[in-house]
Each structure stands twice: as structure tokens, then as C-alpha cells.
Design an enzyme around this catalytic site. Structure first.
Site: not given
Ligand code: SAH
Length: 456
Positions: A46, A215, A238, A260, A292-293, A322, A373
Site C-alpha cells: 500500500p 614467491p 621449476d 633448474k 614469482g612472475d 620476488a 640471483m
Molecule cells: N621469476 C622469478 C625470478 C626467478 S630468478 C620472480 O619473478 O621472482 C631466481 C631468483 O629470484 C633467485 O635467485 C632469487 O634472487 C629470486 N627469488 C625467487 N624466489 C624468491 C624468494 N621466495 N625470496 C627471495 N628471492 C627469491
């Protein structure tokens, strides 16, 4: 197992009406829900108070009458007064299923939590016992399903006839539909191409997804990464990708570790490229998981080049790199107004003296260096940077195992690092150098991944 007290079903409402009694917020909520359907939604009150405009519902500002129930598929009573009582009687007399909002005892039906990818609908019900649990489950399912899934379901429906004529064998048809519904953002043209590839005598098109696993902590994966891991036939990963992430794939997916690890190459990059091309050519859907990326020090460039050359489809799914995990783990703003105007991702491994001179100049100008690295040569890199003119007092921070339960942190100066005065724990590390590092909270920042229990 207890017996169900309700039975889930999908009720046809097209060409019928959904009746809502009441004009307040509860009625508005139900109107929103009902407006998702193609039924005619009629709100009777209503004195309607809520704003129903824009929903495309019909608002009848009057008392409810028997004729309102004539073509109604269901009725929601969201009026707890006299009108509501009358509506309940009329609904029962007309045999229209009734839902009295928030009064489970008087309901003929409950509305489940819905994940909607029309025409695909997923309903989650706890028979009114635990709505919070139902909502939680709903959120998880939402996250698992691509937003474009509904469109794909319609596509599948519209291709049914062609599929029947082009693919005779049942198992092959199933493979086609599987490929169709698991290809994100596929459109009609793509679907037709896929069908042509699956047509008798053809082979389904393979695809390689280069996926960033982040990471370490599993919940740092993107929703897309999680979904594609579920869809992949093969997971190629990896060594740095944690087992927990690899485990997130389909149980029956094949898993290949191309391990690797530094100083121990079980697969060469050329072998990995060949493997990806072969799997793609076999029609497999491949998740190429990288830590990581994938685009940051991930050798993605070489893999993409090989896939392009072979004409294999591919797509990239980013992940938390990382350096950014290290920044989060230590609350370090790698760019900071008036302090650091940028950040450079660089690899210390194999760096030439010219690179170091260049970085030294950047860090001197306030830019943050994020070195990958570099742990085993950290001392050497630090002294060469000092030789190139960075002040020995420049803040340095190192995160080993960023984003993981066993992370460890070291904060100091370039001088201390150059003197090899820092003893690292095992694991991959990112070295951050620059004035912005001093702005991080290296003592108390909340860890990105839950930390292991410390045993005293
Ligand atoms: N694609 C990855 C990098 C690969 S090369 C990224 O984007 O993170 C590998 C290197 O990444 C290692 O030697 C180290 O320097 C770094 N890394 C990868 N994982 C890591 C972590 N959990 N903490 C710190 N460094 C990391």
C-alpha cells in the site's frame, strides 16, 4: 548422512510472475534477486518506501488481492503486518510456494546462495541452518569460476547441433566441450576454430600458459593461476615453485619438474622449449609454472619465442615477483615520494663492471635496486658498488625466502655487506639497496606468509 529436508531444483519462471509483498528494504532485496530472472516481478505494498526504480520491476501501490496470485510462480512475504498475514493466506489458498522473509518455520522454500554465470547457475543451500557457511562456500566457488563462463555455456548450447554432426565419437565430443569450457575468454570465432580442430580426424589445439606462482605462499597465486592449474593436463614447473602450489593442479594432471636449481641443471633451456612445443603440438593444455612472475628473470622470452615459432597458442599469467614479495615482507616502499623515484629489477649474477657503474649512479640518485640471483656474490657486488661511488652507509636489506614461512631478514649498510659481515641462511634471496630501504619496517613488519613456530 542425514536426510535432506529440502530438495534443490531449478524452477521455470519465464512467462510467470514473482510476487513480492512489502515495500521496505527486505522487499527491495528480494526484488533485486527476482529481477535477475526473466519473470515479471510484481511488488505489492500500500505504501512502498524503498526505491525500486531501475530494477525493471512493477510496483503496485495497493493492497494485495487474490488475482495477484493467478500466474505467480512464487511469493516472498516481506511485510510482517496485516498485509503480510493476508498474503500468506491467499498464497496458501492459491497453492503458490511461499517464502516469509526471515521466518524459516513459515517458508515452503528457501533461497540458496547463488553463483550466477547465466545460464549456468550454482546454488548453495544449508537449509537455513548455516547461511554464513553457505556464503563462504559461495565466495570460494565464485573465485574458481571465470566471469565469462556463462557466455561459454551459451556458446556450447548454440554449437550443439554442429558438434553432433562434426564429431561422432562420444569421448571426442567430451574432449571438445572440455576444451571449450576451459578456454578463458573464448568467443564464437574461437569456438568455431576449436570445433574445426576437434572435428573428426582433427586434434584439439594445445595451449601453454606461462603462469607466475609467486614467491611461495599458495594464497599469493592469482585466481586465474589457480583456475588454469585446475584445467591443465600437464604442469611443467621449476624447482623454486613450492610443492604446495604444484599440488594445487588437477589430481590426474601429469607433473614434470624441469628443476633448474642453481648449479644443477636437470633440463637445459633448449630442452624445456622443445618439451613445451611438443606438449602443445600434442593438443595438451600446459601450465608452465614459474616462481614469482614469469616475465621477470624467468626465461619466458625464450619459451615464448619457441612457441610462436611453432605456432602454439600461449598466454601469460602474472605473479608476485620476488622483489615485490621482499618489499611486502619488510614493509619497504620501493618507491617513496621525495626519496626514491623508481625501482630497478636487476640480476647480480653475471653483472659486468659497466652495469655496476650504471646501477651505482642510479642508487646514488635515490633509485632502489632490487638485485636477483646475487646471494653468493653479495659481498663482491657490494664492494664493487662502493668502488663505483655509492656511499658505504647506503641502506641495504636482504630477504631470504621472501613470502615463505622460513623467510629471514638482514638489514644493514653496503659497507657491512662488502665486509662479508652478514651470514645468510639457505634459500633464494633478493637484495634491496637504496635510501628507501631505511623506510622499511625491518624489525616488525607482518610477514607475508605465516611464520613457522619457533621452538625455544
Ligand atoms: N621469476 C622469478 C625470478 C626467478 S630468478 C620472480 O619473478 O621472482 C631466481 C631468483 O629470484 C633467485 O635467485 C632469487 O634472487 C629470486 N627469488 C625467487 N624466489 C624468491 C624468494 N621466495 N625470496 C627471495 N628471492 C627469491
Amino acid at each position: 548422512m542425514g536426510a535432506l529436508n529440502t530438495f534443490p531444483l531449478s524452477l521455470k519462471v519465464r512467462g510467470r510472475s514473482i510476487l513480492i509483498i512489502g515495500g521496505g528494504d527486505e522487499a527491495l532485496n528480494k526484488a533485486r534477486l527476482a529481477a535477475k530472472t526473466s519473470a515479471e516481478v510484481v511488488v505489492v505494498s500500500p505504501e512502498p518506501e524503498a526505491d525500486f526504480s531501475g530494477l525493471g520491476v512493477h510496483v503496485a501501490a495497493r493492497m494485495v488481492g487474490a488475482c495477484d496470485f493467478f500466474n505467480a510462480a512464487m511469493v516472498f512475504v516481506a511485510d510482517h503486518g496485516v498485509e503480510g498475514e493476508r498474503a500468506k493466506k491467499l498464497a496458501r489458498r492459491a497453492g503458490v510456494p511461499l517464502n516469509v522473509v526471515d521466518v524459516p518455520d513459515q517458508c515452503d522454500f528457501y533461497t540458496p546462495s547463488i553463483v550466477e554465470r547465466a545460464p549456468l547457475t550454482i546454488a548453495i543451500s544449508s537449509e537455513g541452518e548455516a547461511p554464513v557457511l553457505a556464503r563462504l562456500v559461495r565466495a570460494r566457488i565464485e573465485a574458481m569460476l571465470s566471469p565469462g563462463l556463462g557466455k561459454i555455456a551459451s556458446l556450447a548450447g548454440s554449437l550443439r547441433k554442429s558438434v553432433e554432426s562434426l564429431i561422432q565419437d562420444g569421448a571426442s565430443r567430451r574432449r571438445f566441450y572440455e576444451a571449450l569450457v576451459t578456454t578463458p575468454e573464448i568467443d564464437r570465432t574461437g569456438a568455431e576454430a576449436l570445433l574445426a580442430a576437434h572435428a573428426d580426424g582433427g586434434k584439439g589445439a594445445g595451449i601453454v600458459w606461462l603462469i607466475g606462482a609467486g614467491p611461495g605462499a599458495e594464497d599469493l597465486l592469482t585466481l586465474r593461476a589457480q583456475r588454469l592449474l585446475q584445467e591443465a593436463d600437464v604442469i611443467v614447473h621449476d624447482q623454486l615453485v613450492p610443492t604446495a602450489v604444484v599440488e594445487m593442479g588437477r589430481r590426474d594432471a601429469e607433473r614434470i619438474s624441469v628443476g633448474k636449481a642453481k648449479g644443477h641443471h636437470s633440463f637445459s633451456q633448449a630442452q624445456i622449449n622443445t618439451l613445451l612445443v611438443r606438449l602443445g603440438a600434442e593438443g595438451k593444455r600446459v601450465a608452465r609454472l614459474k616462481s614469482g612472475d614469469p616475465m621477470v628473470f624467468g626465461r619466458a622470452g625464450e619459451e615464448i619465442a619457441a612457441l610462436r615459432k611453432a605456432g602454439i597458442g600461449y598466454a601469460i599469467v602474472p605473479g608476485v615477483s620476488a622483489a615485490l614479495a621482499a618489499a611486502a615482507d619488510t614493509a619497504t616502499p620501493v618507491t617513496l615520494r621525495k626519496v626514491s623515484s623508481g625501482v630497478v629489477f636487476a640480476t647480480a649474477h653475471g653483472a659486468e663492471d659497466g652495469d655496476l657503474a650504471h646501477w651505482a649512479a642510479l642508487a646514488g640518485a635515490g633509485i632502489t635496486l632490487a638485485l636477483y640471483m646475487g646471494k653468493s656474490i653479495a659481498g663482491d657486488v657490494a664492494s664493487r658498488l662502493v668502488a663505483h661511488g655509492i656511499a658505504g652507509t647506503m641502506p641495504v636489506g636482504i630477504v631470504v625466502n621472501a613470502g615463505r614461512a622460513d623467510r629471514s631478514l638482514y638489514a644493514g649498510t653496503l659497507d657491512a655487506l662488502a665486509r662479508d659481515a652478514i651470514a645468510f641462511s639457505d634459500g633464494p634471496a633478493v637484495i634491496l639497496i637504496g635510501p628507501a630501504v631505511a623506510a622499511g619496517d625491518w624489525e616488525q613488519a607482518v610477514a607475508l606468509a605465516p611464520q613457522n613456530m619457533q621452538v625455544a
